[in-house]
Motif scaffolding. Structure first.
Motif, PDB file in Angstrom:
ATOM      1  N   GLN A 147     -22.628  -2.163  10.739  1.00 26.20           N
ATOM      2  CA  GLN A 147     -23.851  -2.559  11.434  1.00 26.20           C
ATOM      3  C   GLN A 147     -23.899  -4.060  11.722  1.00 26.20           C
ATOM      4  N   SER A 148     -23.226  -4.853  10.890  1.00 31.05           N
ATOM      5  CA  SER A 148     -23.234  -6.310  11.100  1.00 31.05           C
ATOM      6  C   SER A 148     -22.430  -6.704  12.342  1.00 31.05           C
ATOM      7  N   LYS A 149     -21.504  -5.847  12.744  1.00 32.73           N
ATOM      8  CA  LYS A 149     -20.631  -6.078  13.899  1.00 32.73           C
ATOM      9  C   LYS A 149     -19.798  -7.367  13.769  1.00 32.73           C
ATOM     10  N   LEU A 150     -19.568  -7.802  12.519  1.00 34.38           N
ATOM     11  CA  LEU A 150     -18.798  -9.017  12.272  1.00 34.38           C
ATOM     12  C   LEU A 150     -17.364  -8.708  11.844  1.00 34.38           C
ATOM     13  N   VAL A 151     -17.090  -7.431  11.568  1.00 36.84           N
ATOM     14  CA  VAL A 151     -15.772  -7.029  11.067  1.00 36.84           C
ATOM     15  C   VAL A 151     -15.165  -6.022  12.034  1.00 36.84           C
ATOM     16  N   ASP A 152     -13.888  -6.249  12.390  1.00 39.16           N
ATOM     17  CA  ASP A 152     -13.203  -5.360  13.324  1.00 39.16           C
ATOM     18  C   ASP A 152     -12.593  -4.145  12.639  1.00 39.16           C
ATOM     19  N   LEU A 153     -12.132  -4.328  11.397  1.00 36.22           N
ATOM     20  CA  LEU A 153     -11.427  -3.249  10.706  1.00 36.22           C
ATOM     21  C   LEU A 153     -11.768  -3.262   9.222  1.00 36.22           C
ATOM     22  N   ILE A 154     -12.102  -2.089   8.683  1.00 39.00           N
ATOM     23  CA  ILE A 154     -12.370  -1.941   7.251  1.00 39.00           C
ATOM     24  C   ILE A 154     -11.320  -1.000   6.677  1.00 39.00           C
ATOM     25  N   LYS A 155     -10.601  -1.466   5.664  1.00 37.47           N
ATOM     26  CA  LYS A 155      -9.659  -0.609   4.940  1.00 37.47           C
ATOM     27  C   LYS A 155     -10.259  -0.332   3.571  1.00 37.47           C
ATOM     28  N   ILE A 156     -10.065   0.895   3.093  1.00 33.29           N
ATOM     29  CA  ILE A 156     -10.655   1.288   1.814  1.00 33.29           C
ATOM     30  C   ILE A 156      -9.570   1.849   0.905  1.00 33.29           C
ATOM     31  N   PHE A 157      -9.555   1.339  -0.329  1.00 38.39           N
ATOM     32  CA  PHE A 157      -8.652   1.842  -1.368  1.00 38.39           C
ATOM     33  C   PHE A 157      -9.501   2.148  -2.589  1.00 38.39           C
ATOM     34  N   ASP A 158      -9.223   3.276  -3.259  1.00 39.13           N
ATOM     35  CA  ASP A 158     -10.050   3.624  -4.417  1.00 39.13           C
ATOM     36  C   ASP A 158      -9.447   3.178  -5.745  1.00 39.13           C
ATOM     37  N   ASN A 159      -8.357   2.388  -5.675  1.00 33.57           N
ATOM     38  CA  ASN A 159      -7.811   1.789  -6.888  1.00 33.57           C
ATOM     39  C   ASN A 159      -6.992   0.561  -6.511  1.00 33.57           C
ATOM     40  N   GLY A 160      -6.786  -0.302  -7.481  1.00 33.11           N
ATOM     41  CA  GLY A 160      -6.077  -1.546  -7.226  1.00 33.11           C
ATOM     42  C   GLY A 160      -4.614  -1.357  -6.881  1.00 33.11           C
ATOM     43  N   TYR A 161      -4.000  -0.305  -7.419  1.00 31.81           N
ATOM     44  CA  TYR A 161      -2.574  -0.083  -7.174  1.00 31.81           C
ATOM     45  C   TYR A 161      -2.297   0.156  -5.685  1.00 31.81           C
ATOM     46  N   ASP A 162      -3.061   1.055  -5.085  1.00 32.67           N
ATOM     47  CA  ASP A 162      -2.847   1.352  -3.659  1.00 32.67           C
ATOM     48  C   ASP A 162      -3.093   0.115  -2.792  1.00 32.67           C
ATOM     49  N   ALA A 163      -4.099  -0.675  -3.146  1.00 36.33           N
ATOM     50  CA  ALA A 163      -4.382  -1.902  -2.393  1.00 36.33           C
ATOM     51  C   ALA A 163      -3.226  -2.892  -2.536  1.00 36.33           C
ATOM     52  N   LEU A 164      -2.679  -3.006  -3.741  1.00 32.87           N
ATOM     53  CA  LEU A 164      -1.572  -3.927  -3.986  1.00 32.87           C
ATOM     54  C   LEU A 164      -0.319  -3.490  -3.229  1.00 32.87           C
ATOM     55  N   VAL A 165      -0.030  -2.199  -3.219  1.00 34.99           N
ATOM     56  CA  VAL A 165       1.116  -1.673  -2.471  1.00 34.99           C
ATOM     57  C   VAL A 165       0.954  -2.027  -0.992  1.00 34.99           C
ATOM     58  N   PHE A 166      -0.241  -1.834  -0.458  1.00 30.83           N
ATOM     59  CA  PHE A 166      -0.496  -2.176   0.947  1.00 30.83           C
ATOM     60  C   PHE A 166      -0.218  -3.663   1.205  1.00 30.83           C
ATOM     61  N   LEU A 167      -0.717  -4.532   0.340  1.00 33.10           N
ATOM     62  CA  LEU A 167      -0.493  -5.966   0.522  1.00 33.10           C
ATOM     63  C   LEU A 167       0.997  -6.301   0.473  1.00 33.10           C
ATOM     64  N   LYS A 168       1.706  -5.726  -0.496  1.00 29.04           N
ATOM     65  CA  LYS A 168       3.142  -6.003  -0.630  1.00 29.04           C
ATOM     66  C   LYS A 168       3.926  -5.519   0.585  1.00 29.04           C
ATOM     67  N   GLU A 169       3.526  -4.362   1.124  1.00 31.75           N
ATOM     68  CA  GLU A 169       4.212  -3.811   2.301  1.00 31.75           C
ATOM     69  C   GLU A 169       3.980  -4.666   3.540  1.00 31.75           C
ATOM     70  N   ASN A 170       2.927  -5.483   3.523  1.00 33.73           N
ATOM     71  CA  ASN A 170       2.571  -6.272   4.698  1.00 33.73           C
ATOM     72  C   ASN A 170       2.679  -7.778   4.464  1.00 33.73           C
ATOM     73  N   LEU A 171       3.470  -8.183   3.471  1.00 32.47           N
ATOM     74  CA  LEU A 171       3.666  -9.607   3.215  1.00 32.47           C
ATOM     75  C   LEU A 171       4.139 -10.293   4.489  1.00 32.47           C
TER      76      LEU A 171
END
Length: 128
Positions: A22-46
């Motif tokens: 609703q704020s229209k300030l963000v183009d993309l929201i990614k959601i992870f339900d644990n830190g491991y999956d988020a960390l894997v995503f970050l490492k894959e996109n270094l």
């Protein structure tokens, strides 16, 4: 502007996602339900700054890898990420120990106690 939510609380994720949209300030929201999956995503996109978030909203209490464990690993990869990522801890914890521990980590910008208001979200995004 990209934002990543790392939280296993489905109600918080749903409500926060709606407020962000609703704020229209963000183009993309990614959601992870644990830190491991988020960390894997970050490492894959270094180094791939287009895929990496500008902001991470991080919960502390999650299964598989909690917020503290995520931060321990994040600190190690931060020098090679290639992009400044602003991390906000969003937790229902009101423990002064958690707050001071979070503020002692340079990569953490702030500790926000849930629930997060729409005004606070907009302020966090606009502060970048």
């Amino acid at each position: 502007m990209q934002l990543t939510l790392v939280d296993d609380d489905e109600v918080f994720v749903f409500l926060t996602s709606k407020m962000i949209e609703q704020s229209k300030l963000v183009d993309l929201i990614k959601i992870f339900d644990n830190g491991y999956d988020a960390l894997v995503f970050l490492k894959e996109n270094l180094g791939n700054i287009d895929a990496l978030p500008d902001i991470i909203l991080l919960d502390l209490s999650m299964p598989i890898m909690d917020g503290w464990q995520f931060l321990e690993e994040y600190v190690k990869i931060n020098p090679v990420i290639g992009k400044k990522i602003t991390i906000y801890i969003c937790s229902s914890s009101i423990s002064p120990v958690d707050v001071s521990r979070a503020k002692a980590i340079d990569e953490v910008s702030d500790f926000i106690i849930k629930p997060v208001t729409k005004d606070k979200l907009v302020e966090m995004i606009k502060n970048l």
